[in-house]
Scaffold this motif. Structure first.
Motif, PDB file in Angstrom:
ATOM      1  N   SER A  58     -33.040 -21.297   0.014  1.00  0.00           N
ATOM      2  CA  SER A  58     -34.030 -22.181   0.641  1.00  0.00           C
ATOM      3  C   SER A  58     -35.175 -21.373   1.234  1.00  0.00           C
ATOM      4  N   TYR A  93     -37.794 -20.135  -1.329  1.00  0.00           N
ATOM      5  CA  TYR A  93     -38.717 -21.110  -1.908  1.00  0.00           C
ATOM      6  C   TYR A  93     -39.569 -21.849  -0.880  1.00  0.00           C
ATOM      7  N   ILE A 108     -43.516 -23.232  -0.905  1.00  0.00           N
ATOM      8  CA  ILE A 108     -43.711 -24.687  -0.994  1.00  0.00           C
ATOM      9  C   ILE A 108     -44.534 -25.188   0.189  1.00  0.00           C
ATOM     10  N   LEU A 148     -40.503 -32.887  -4.411  1.00  0.00           N
ATOM     11  CA  LEU A 148     -40.287 -31.453  -4.192  1.00  0.00           C
ATOM     12  C   LEU A 148     -39.513 -31.208  -2.896  1.00  0.00           C
ATOM     13  N   ARG A 174     -35.381 -29.684  -2.628  1.00  0.00           N
ATOM     14  CA  ARG A 174     -34.839 -28.567  -1.851  1.00  0.00           C
ATOM     15  C   ARG A 174     -33.601 -28.990  -1.064  1.00  0.00           C
ATOM     16  N   THR A 214     -37.361 -28.582  -8.360  1.00  0.00           N
ATOM     17  CA  THR A 214     -38.176 -27.614  -7.623  1.00  0.00           C
ATOM     18  C   THR A 214     -39.165 -26.951  -8.570  1.00  0.00           C
ATOM     19  N   GLY A 219     -42.901 -28.314  -8.402  1.00  0.00           N
ATOM     20  CA  GLY A 219     -43.702 -27.236  -7.815  1.00  0.00           C
ATOM     21  C   GLY A 219     -44.818 -26.805  -8.754  1.00  0.00           C
TER      22      GLY A 219
END
Length: 136
Positions: free
Chosen positions: A54, A57, A61, A88, A92, A119, A123
């Motif tokens: 997590s 990313y 994000i 998105l 997650r 994702t 993304g």
């Protein structure tokens, strides 16, 4: 800044901190410090990997969401940008849930798979939408 963006960035930050807290609690329960054994069924390893993934990313994000807010400043985000941001964010959470609830990290998990796939797709979609908005 758009309320949707601020809510989603806040939720993603909350996810990172809650997962970090879960790692601390799992370490305490396992009686381990920093070292993590490589048992793919270990709740501690699952928590560590969910938090690490997590964290890897969510920074990018969140930055992407904030740039989106600047690009759309003073304008409605529209259905496409809003949908990309919402999915998105949900991806997650879905990915983290899949990592924490799987029997083993070595086996496929539908939640992890869909979370990771969304994702990547959403993304990339949001990044491309921003490029198109900036070029045209």
């Amino acid at each position: 800044m758009h309320t949707l963006i601020l809510i989603c960035v806040s939720l993603l930050a909350l996810l990172v901190f809650v997962l970090g807290f879960m790692v601390s609690m799992a370490r305490r329960k396992a009686g381990e410090g920093v070292a993590v054994h490589d048992d793919p069924t270990s709740p501690l390893l699952k928590a560590v990997r969910a938090h690490a993934n997590s964290t890897e990313y969510i920074g990018a994000i969140a930055a992407l969401f904030l740039v989106t807010g600047f690009v759309y400043q003073g304008r409605d985000l529209g259905l496409l940008a809003s949908g990309l941001i919402i999915v998105l964010t949900a991806a997650r959470f879905l990915h983290a849930f899949g990592m924490l609830t799987c029997k083993t990290l070595n086996a496929a998990s539908p939640f992890r798979f869909v979370g990771a796939l969304f994702t990547y797709l959403f993304g990339i979609g949001l990044a491309l939408l921003l490029l198109v908005r900036l070029i045209f």
